[in-house]
Design a protein around this motif. Structure first.
Motif, PDB file in Angstrom:
ATOM      1  N   LEU A 149       8.132   1.148  12.975  1.00  0.00           N
ATOM      2  CA  LEU A 149       7.200   1.159  14.101  1.00  0.00           C
ATOM      3  C   LEU A 149       5.900   0.471  13.710  1.00  0.00           C
ATOM      4  O   LEU A 149       5.354  -0.341  14.470  1.00  0.00           O
ATOM      5  N   LEU A 150       5.426   0.749  12.497  1.00  0.00           N
ATOM      6  CA  LEU A 150       4.192   0.115  12.011  1.00  0.00           C
ATOM      7  C   LEU A 150       4.402  -1.362  11.696  1.00  0.00           C
ATOM      8  O   LEU A 150       3.478  -2.160  11.833  1.00  0.00           O
ATOM      9  N   VAL A 151       5.597  -1.725  11.291  1.00  0.00           N
ATOM     10  CA  VAL A 151       5.914  -3.141  11.082  1.00  0.00           C
ATOM     11  C   VAL A 151       5.874  -3.865  12.425  1.00  0.00           C
ATOM     12  O   VAL A 151       5.299  -4.952  12.539  1.00  0.00           O
ATOM     13  N   ASP A 152       6.455  -3.251  13.456  1.00  0.00           N
ATOM     14  CA  ASP A 152       6.460  -3.853  14.793  1.00  0.00           C
ATOM     15  C   ASP A 152       5.045  -4.045  15.334  1.00  0.00           C
ATOM     16  O   ASP A 152       4.795  -4.972  16.105  1.00  0.00           O
ATOM     17  N   GLU A 153       4.124  -3.170  14.915  1.00  0.00           N
ATOM     18  CA  GLU A 153       2.725  -3.260  15.360  1.00  0.00           C
ATOM     19  C   GLU A 153       1.882  -4.117  14.418  1.00  0.00           C
ATOM     20  O   GLU A 153       0.665  -4.204  14.579  1.00  0.00           O
ATOM     21  N   ALA A 154       2.505  -4.714  13.413  1.00  0.00           N
ATOM     22  CA  ALA A 154       1.848  -5.573  12.420  1.00  0.00           C
ATOM     23  C   ALA A 154       0.823  -4.816  11.578  1.00  0.00           C
ATOM     24  O   ALA A 154      -0.110  -5.399  11.033  1.00  0.00           O
ATOM     25  N   ILE A 155       1.019  -3.509  11.427  1.00  0.00           N
ATOM     26  CA  ILE A 155       0.186  -2.697  10.540  1.00  0.00           C
ATOM     27  C   ILE A 155       0.721  -2.824   9.112  1.00  0.00           C
ATOM     28  O   ILE A 155      -0.039  -2.867   8.153  1.00  0.00           O
ATOM     29  N   LEU A 156       2.032  -2.878   8.995  1.00  0.00           N
ATOM     30  CA  LEU A 156       2.702  -3.067   7.707  1.00  0.00           C
ATOM     31  C   LEU A 156       3.550  -4.331   7.768  1.00  0.00           C
ATOM     32  O   LEU A 156       3.912  -4.786   8.855  1.00  0.00           O
ATOM     33  N   TYR A 157       3.849  -4.884   6.599  1.00  0.00           N
ATOM     34  CA  TYR A 157       4.807  -5.985   6.529  1.00  0.00           C
ATOM     35  C   TYR A 157       5.681  -5.791   5.295  1.00  0.00           C
ATOM     36  O   TYR A 157       5.306  -5.097   4.356  1.00  0.00           O
ATOM     37  N   LYS A 158       6.845  -6.392   5.334  1.00  0.00           N
ATOM     38  CA  LYS A 158       7.820  -6.221   4.264  1.00  0.00           C
ATOM     39  C   LYS A 158       7.816  -7.428   3.330  1.00  0.00           C
ATOM     40  O   LYS A 158       7.831  -8.567   3.776  1.00  0.00           O
ATOM     41  N   LYS A 159       7.792  -7.125   2.041  1.00  0.00           N
ATOM     42  CA  LYS A 159       8.036  -8.142   1.022  1.00  0.00           C
ATOM     43  C   LYS A 159       9.455  -7.893   0.544  1.00  0.00           C
ATOM     44  O   LYS A 159       9.745  -6.872  -0.076  1.00  0.00           O
ATOM     45  N   ARG A 160      10.303  -8.806   0.867  1.00  0.00           N
ATOM     46  CA  ARG A 160      11.739  -8.647   0.603  1.00  0.00           C
ATOM     47  C   ARG A 160      11.989  -8.277  -0.860  1.00  0.00           C
ATOM     48  O   ARG A 160      11.532  -8.950  -1.781  1.00  0.00           O
ATOM     49  N   GLY A 161      12.707  -7.184  -1.036  1.00  0.00           N
ATOM     50  CA  GLY A 161      13.072  -6.734  -2.374  1.00  0.00           C
ATOM     51  C   GLY A 161      11.988  -5.978  -3.114  1.00  0.00           C
ATOM     52  O   GLY A 161      12.214  -5.482  -4.211  1.00  0.00           O
ATOM     53  N   ILE A 162      10.808  -5.885  -2.532  1.00  0.00           N
ATOM     54  CA  ILE A 162       9.691  -5.196  -3.201  1.00  0.00           C
ATOM     55  C   ILE A 162       9.289  -3.933  -2.450  1.00  0.00           C
ATOM     56  O   ILE A 162       9.125  -2.875  -3.019  1.00  0.00           O
ATOM     57  N   GLY A 163       9.084  -4.059  -1.133  1.00  0.00           N
ATOM     58  CA  GLY A 163       8.693  -2.890  -0.346  1.00  0.00           C
ATOM     59  C   GLY A 163       7.780  -3.253   0.811  1.00  0.00           C
ATOM     60  O   GLY A 163       7.646  -4.419   1.180  1.00  0.00           O
ATOM     61  N   MET A 164       7.149  -2.232   1.362  1.00  0.00           N
ATOM     62  CA  MET A 164       6.251  -2.387   2.506  1.00  0.00           C
ATOM     63  C   MET A 164       4.801  -2.402   2.032  1.00  0.00           C
ATOM     64  O   MET A 164       4.423  -1.644   1.142  1.00  0.00           O
ATOM     65  N   PHE A 165       4.006  -3.257   2.690  1.00  0.00           N
ATOM     66  CA  PHE A 165       2.608  -3.425   2.318  1.00  0.00           C
ATOM     67  C   PHE A 165       1.729  -3.359   3.562  1.00  0.00           C
ATOM     68  O   PHE A 165       2.178  -3.674   4.665  1.00  0.00           O
ATOM     69  N   VAL A 166       0.472  -2.966   3.352  1.00  0.00           N
ATOM     70  CA  VAL A 166      -0.498  -2.893   4.443  1.00  0.00           C
ATOM     71  C   VAL A 166      -0.938  -4.312   4.792  1.00  0.00           C
ATOM     72  O   VAL A 166      -1.333  -5.089   3.918  1.00  0.00           O
TER      73      VAL A 166
END
Length: 123
Positions: free
Chosen positions: A57-74
């Motif tokens: 949900l936070l990714v969809d709102e651009a609060i978080l983003y994913k670094k493939r193979g590493i994890g989620m970041f602010v």
């Protein structure tokens, strides 16, 4: 991440709100990694899919983003985005209701502002 889940709201929404709260408090800074869905699932004893739904949900709102193979970041600008979103919700959920009830009680703008200032002073 600290917090207690309750039964009043969907768990995934509570997870998203807890992450947002931690971002606003500076626990997670922009471009910093947040806990994984597996960590969230373990801490709150929930299904990893439920934790993922809150994070996504936070990714969809651009609060978080994913670094493939590493994890989620602010995301950069997350604090501003969260504040804007919450201010809009505050206006819709509280201010409009407050003004409507004040109108029903024939409380004019000046009296309402005095009440608000009194409440702020009591904080």
């Amino acid at each position: 991440m600290n917090g207690v889940l309750n039964e009043q709201t969907s768990i995934y929404l509570q997870i998203a709100q807890m992450i947002e709260n931690d971002i606003l408090r500076g626990i997670y800074l922009e471009e910093e990694q947040v806990p994984s869905t597996n960590e969230l699932a373990r801490v709150f004893r929930i299904n990893p899919a439920t934790a993922a739904k809150g994070v996504n949900l936070l990714v969809d709102e651009a609060i978080l983003y994913k670094k493939r193979g590493i994890g989620m970041f602010v995301s950069t600008g997350a604090v501003v985005a969260i504040r804007q979103k919450r201010k809009a919700a505050f206006y819709q959920d509280f201010v409009k209701t407050l003004v409507s009830e004040a109108t029903n009680l024939e409380i004019d703008k000046n009296e309402l502002l005095e009440m608000i200032q009194k409440a702020q002073n009591e904080q």
